[in-house]
Design an enzyme around this catalytic site. Structure first.
Site, mmCIF file in Angstrom:
data_model
loop_
_atom_site.group_PDB
_atom_site.id
_atom_site.type_symbol
_atom_site.label_atom_id
_atom_site.label_comp_id
_atom_site.label_asym_id
_atom_site.label_seq_id
_atom_site.Cartn_x
_atom_site.Cartn_y
_atom_site.Cartn_z
ATOM 1 N N ASP A 182 -17.778 -14.062 48.057
ATOM 2 C CA ASP A 182 -18.839 -14.980 48.482
ATOM 3 C C ASP A 182 -18.828 -15.075 50.004
ATOM 4 O O ASP A 182 -17.770 -15.045 50.634
ATOM 5 C CB ASP A 182 -18.628 -16.358 47.873
ATOM 6 C CG ASP A 182 -18.816 -16.359 46.362
ATOM 7 O OD1 ASP A 182 -19.514 -15.455 45.852
ATOM 8 O OD2 ASP A 182 -18.258 -17.247 45.691
ATOM 9 N N ASP A 234 -14.747 -10.886 43.289
ATOM 10 C CA ASP A 234 -16.040 -11.185 43.889
ATOM 11 C C ASP A 234 -15.833 -11.674 45.313
ATOM 12 O O ASP A 234 -14.760 -12.152 45.675
ATOM 13 C CB ASP A 234 -16.800 -12.241 43.081
ATOM 14 C CG ASP A 234 -16.126 -13.601 43.185
ATOM 15 O OD1 ASP A 234 -15.013 -13.731 42.651
ATOM 16 O OD2 ASP A 234 -16.686 -14.516 43.820
ATOM 17 N N ASP A 293 -13.453 -27.828 46.942
ATOM 18 C CA ASP A 293 -12.676 -28.609 45.979
ATOM 19 C C ASP A 293 -11.195 -28.719 46.327
ATOM 20 O O ASP A 293 -10.635 -29.809 46.414
ATOM 21 C CB ASP A 293 -12.857 -28.040 44.567
ATOM 22 C CG ASP A 293 -12.673 -26.526 44.518
ATOM 23 O OD1 ASP A 293 -12.246 -25.918 45.518
ATOM 24 O OD2 ASP A 293 -12.971 -25.935 43.456
#
Length: 399
Positions: A70, A68, A134
């Site tokens: 983003d 994917d 994170d």
């Protein structure tokens, strides 16, 4: 390598980010999704900055083809929505945009601010956005138009050294979002990254916080693990770091209480990893809800659920007092599997489909009959109009 600078409050130049060009980052452009590049190019053509960010950049730098892509930008959601007609705004508090192209979903997010902490819902700058990520390996920004990687926090160095390093202070990172523990262990297990003693301690200390996460969100994370092709490795790592007992407490108890179950369970996951093929629209796996994942490709979930169902049906079949009734099997096993895999909020459609398949394969449920063809009623012929007999002009006998 170049250095991007900015002027601090004192007016002095201060290093902002390292910039790696195509000769230094070795990203294979063939692995970069063409539609993602087109989205970045279109945002740039309207005067906005845009980057591919997060896991996609991490995988590209590791020589992998990302599942994917983003995208992050300084354009606000309403503006993104106007630029892309094939999009919609999602989210109530912090809005982002899903752009739909060729059956794929691309998540386009506006830079987030630090003014309300690392889980707030305010828009900000790229300098703030990077501080909300994170781990350093997920805080890399790739500009596919210039073929440059922006590294604000030493993520490239950590990636090359194979270490997982947190960005947010360890006394806050998991308390603000406990799911970060699952993701961190997953990244380390799949890529063979080392985890420092302090980070390990923080994971063990805060593991119980997973009980506060919504069942739907836990289910989404677990489905990503099942679809990763590395589920056996990841689940073993989750067990090692004390997370599995909160993610799947009944499975954890069975693994540690029954050696045969443990061997069969991990053998099942290993075979599932070998047989499962990622769907063409795998971009859904990181941005869609659990229900959307089920609709996109149920092959990722049904085999996993089917194994548990089959184990439970065998235990029922071994009991003489249990009626050999498909409706009983369906009802009892359905309830048991939901309880056994709690607190995961399993989509009912996936569980029902797996249940029907297992019952048919084990001859506990007759195969569905082919649909009956609707018989056409014979067409009635319209009666012909009654013809009057022809009149014959016969002369009278007296004439």
């Amino acid at each position: 390598m170049r250095i991007r600078y900015y002027r601090n409050a004192s007016g002095n130049l201060q290093a902002k980010a390292r910039v790696f060009d195509h000769t230094e980052h070795s990203i294979d452009s063939a692995y970069v999704d063409k539609e993602a590049i087109a989205i970045v190019r279109r945002l740039a053509s309207h005067g906005y900055s845009a980057y591919i960010v997060g896991g996609a950049v991490r995988d590209l730098l590791l020589g992998k083809r990302p599942k994917d892509f983003d995208i992050v930008t300084d354009a606000l959601p309403n503006r993104i929505r106007k630029i892309f007609s094939n999009s919609r705004i999602i989210g109530k508090r912090f809005k982002l945009v899903h752009v739909y192209t060729n059956r794929k979903i691309y998540e386009v997010c506006t830079f987030r601010s630090l003014s309300t902490g690392t889980i707030g819902n305010e828009y900000g700058t790229i300098d703030e956005d990077v501080q909300r990520r994170d781990f350093t390996i997920n805080a890399l920004y790739y500009d596919p138009l210039a073929s440059e990687v922006l590294d604000f926090l030493g993520g490239v160095e950590d990636l090359r050294a194979g270490r997982l390093k947190a960005i947010i202070p360890l006394d806050r990172i998991f308390r603000e979002d406990p799911v970060r523990m699952v993701r961190g262990v997953k990244y380390a297990a799949v890529n063979h990254f080392s985890i420092s003693i302090s980070l390990r301690f923080a994971i063990h200390r805060d593991a119980a916080l997973l009980t506060e996460v919504s069942p739907s969100r836990l289910a989404e994370e677990f489905y990503k693990i099942i679809a990763s092709g590395k589920s056996a490795t990841i689940v073993q790592a989750l067990d090692k770091y004390g997370l599995l007992q909160y993610l799947l407490p009944e499975v954890y108890a069975s693994i540690h209480g029954d050696r045969s179950f443990r061997e069969a369970f991990f053998q099942h996951l290993s075979s599932l990893d070998l047989s499962t093929q990622a769907p063409e629209d795998a971009s859904l796996l990181n941005s869609a809800t659990a229900a959307e994942i089920v609709q996109s490709d149920r092959r990722l979930i049904s085999p996993f659920l089917g194994w548990f169902i089959r184990q439970r049906l065998r235990s029922f079949a071994a009991q003489e007092a249990v009626p050999k009734d498909p409706s009983f099997f369906r009802h009892e096993a359905f309830s048991d599997i939901r309880a056994f895999l709690s607190p995961l909020n399993l989509p009912r459609v996936a569980l029902e489909e797996a249940m029907e398949q297992v019952l048919q394969e084990d001859d506990l449920l007759p195969a569905p009959l082919p649909p009956k063809r609707r018989k056409r009623s014979p067409r009635r012929k319209k009666p012909k109009p009654h013809a009057e007999p022809a009149r014959l002009d016969i002369p009278d006998a007296d004439s």
